[in-house]
Design a protein around this motif. Sequence first.
Motif, PDB file in Angstrom:
ATOM      1  N   THR A 134      30.175  52.666  38.195  1.00  0.00           N
ATOM      2  CA  THR A 134      30.416  51.377  37.548  1.00  0.00           C
ATOM      3  C   THR A 134      31.767  50.811  37.961  1.00  0.00           C
ATOM      4  OG1 THR A 134      29.149  52.126  35.624  1.00  0.00           O
ATOM      5  CG2 THR A 134      30.520  50.168  35.333  1.00  0.00           C
ATOM      6  N   LEU A 135      31.810  49.520  38.215  1.00  0.00           N
ATOM      7  CA  LEU A 135      33.060  48.815  38.478  1.00  0.00           C
ATOM      8  C   LEU A 135      33.452  48.049  37.223  1.00  0.00           C
ATOM      9  CD1 LEU A 135      32.363  47.242  42.001  1.00  0.00           C
ATOM     10  CD2 LEU A 135      33.763  49.254  41.513  1.00  0.00           C
ATOM     11  N   THR A 136      34.711  48.178  36.831  1.00  0.00           N
ATOM     12  CA  THR A 136      35.235  47.408  35.705  1.00  0.00           C
ATOM     13  C   THR A 136      36.138  46.327  36.281  1.00  0.00           C
ATOM     14  OG1 THR A 136      35.155  49.344  34.260  1.00  0.00           O
ATOM     15  CG2 THR A 136      36.524  47.491  33.541  1.00  0.00           C
ATOM     16  N   ILE A 137      35.720  45.099  36.147  1.00  0.00           N
ATOM     17  CA  ILE A 137      36.420  43.977  36.770  1.00  0.00           C
ATOM     18  C   ILE A 137      37.130  43.143  35.709  1.00  0.00           C
ATOM     19  CG2 ILE A 137      36.163  41.953  38.261  1.00  0.00           C
ATOM     20  CD1 ILE A 137      33.542  43.227  39.277  1.00  0.00           C
ATOM     21  N   VAL A 138      38.446  43.078  35.825  1.00  0.00           N
ATOM     22  CA  VAL A 138      39.246  42.274  34.901  1.00  0.00           C
ATOM     23  C   VAL A 138      39.468  40.907  35.534  1.00  0.00           C
ATOM     24  CG1 VAL A 138      41.434  42.062  33.668  1.00  0.00           C
ATOM     25  CG2 VAL A 138      40.379  44.317  33.953  1.00  0.00           C
ATOM     26  N   THR A 139      39.061  39.861  34.825  1.00  0.00           N
ATOM     27  CA  THR A 139      39.213  38.496  35.340  1.00  0.00           C
ATOM     28  C   THR A 139      40.062  37.658  34.388  1.00  0.00           C
ATOM     29  OG1 THR A 139      37.343  37.425  34.210  1.00  0.00           O
ATOM     30  CG2 THR A 139      36.819  38.756  36.156  1.00  0.00           C
ATOM     31  N   LEU A 140      40.332  36.459  34.800  1.00  0.00           N
ATOM     32  CA  LEU A 140      41.077  35.532  33.952  1.00  0.00           C
ATOM     33  C   LEU A 140      40.297  35.188  32.680  1.00  0.00           C
ATOM     34  CD1 LEU A 140      42.328  33.047  36.706  1.00  0.00           C
ATOM     35  CD2 LEU A 140      43.710  34.754  35.496  1.00  0.00           C
ATOM     36  N   TYR A 141      38.989  35.468  32.722  1.00  0.00           N
ATOM     37  CA  TYR A 141      38.122  35.072  31.613  1.00  0.00           C
ATOM     38  C   TYR A 141      37.618  36.262  30.808  1.00  0.00           C
ATOM     39  CZ  TYR A 141      38.198  31.318  35.010  1.00  0.00           C
ATOM     40  OH  TYR A 141      38.625  30.381  35.923  1.00  0.00           O
ATOM     41  N   GLY A 142      38.157  37.427  31.092  1.00  0.00           N
ATOM     42  CA  GLY A 142      37.734  38.604  30.360  1.00  0.00           C
ATOM     43  C   GLY A 142      37.346  39.744  31.274  1.00  0.00           C
ATOM     44  N   GLU A 143      36.749  40.771  30.695  1.00  0.00           N
ATOM     45  CA  GLU A 143      36.388  41.979  31.445  1.00  0.00           C
ATOM     46  C   GLU A 143      34.877  42.069  31.611  1.00  0.00           C
ATOM     47  OE1 GLU A 143      36.655  46.496  30.145  1.00  0.00           O
ATOM     48  OE2 GLU A 143      38.671  45.698  30.576  1.00  0.00           O
ATOM     49  N   LYS A 144      34.453  42.479  32.816  1.00  0.00           N
ATOM     50  CA  LYS A 144      33.024  42.630  33.089  1.00  0.00           C
ATOM     51  C   LYS A 144      32.772  43.960  33.792  1.00  0.00           C
ATOM     52  CE  LYS A 144      31.909  37.709  33.430  1.00  0.00           C
ATOM     53  NZ  LYS A 144      31.152  36.669  34.161  1.00  0.00           N
ATOM     54  N   GLU A 145      31.602  44.524  33.524  1.00  0.00           N
ATOM     55  CA  GLU A 145      31.193  45.749  34.196  1.00  0.00           C
ATOM     56  C   GLU A 145      30.012  45.464  35.116  1.00  0.00           C
ATOM     57  OE1 GLU A 145      30.504  49.007  31.590  1.00  0.00           O
ATOM     58  OE2 GLU A 145      32.659  49.372  31.296  1.00  0.00           O
TER      59      GLU A 145
END
Length: 324
Positions: A134-145
């Motif tokens: 799983t990749l945990t991606i932190v963006t300007l709009y929140g966190e997504k997996e």
Amino acid sequence: MQEIVNRAKELLADGTVKRVLGWKAGDLPYNPEPAYFEKEEDLEEFVYNGFCGANLSKYMIEASKMEGKTLVFLKPCDTYSFQQLMKEHRVDREKAYIIGVGCKGKLDIERIRRMGIKGIKSIAGANLEDEAETLTIVTLYGEKEVPYKDAMLERCHVCKGKDHMIFDEIIGESKETKDGDRFAEVERIEAMSPEEKFAFFQKELSKCIRCNACRNVCPACSCRKCVFDSNKFDSAQKANVDSFEEKMFHIIRAFHVAGRCTDCGECSRVCPQGIPLHLFNRKFIKDIDELYGEYQAGADLEERGPLTSYQLDDAEPGIVAERS
């Protein structure tokens, strides 16, 4: 990764190698770039993670001309390219110290973007020691997996295998990533009508801006002077006068690497327009397998390429007409 860095420092310190060829962090978390490191302190910038898709084999052509050995890190698929370059006498094995690095599949930032993920600040789960689940991606709009496999490069879904063809030592574990048929997309195009095939490639190749990125990154494109840099044939020009020239560059390039392409997928990976250029090469590979017997470029140093050796039972030129 720390084990890789420590080993590189040891080999530099004891004089085994003069320089290290690897990857360094880019300006964004998902764009590491190939780099040379000549001092131990320089290795502080060294990275190796899921975004290190670049095949370093081609850089060894120039490294072979330098004084002393170069330590180069090669993924399993990269070793096919290096060995093919050895067969063509383009790299010097004596000038290379090869550390095979483990691979759990390389990631495609464009696939992640196509999922609608924007404003990326950081990505976790892409390091070699991670499970690659799983990749945990932190963006300007929140966190997504995101499932790791959904973000992998196309070539990793049809991986040739996790065995290194050539190495001096190996660091890191690999993980099997193949879950698709290597020639499925080629067969889909083969099933099209001539008009549909033409329309497909016209649409894709019309995007080309002649940046030469595919040619520059391709390990098989190793001529000292490329025909497309010649000023004798009007082939160096960047602008396409008509739709024929639009296609000519890629068709000629595909013919030039036929029988030598290892299907590393670098051409498609670096294309800024997202053109699936590997399909040309993969079509040639499929035809060669069917007409001359299965052959994998770079798999060994002894076997001669099917287009540079003659057998009495080779396909006759008329086979082209028979196959329409």
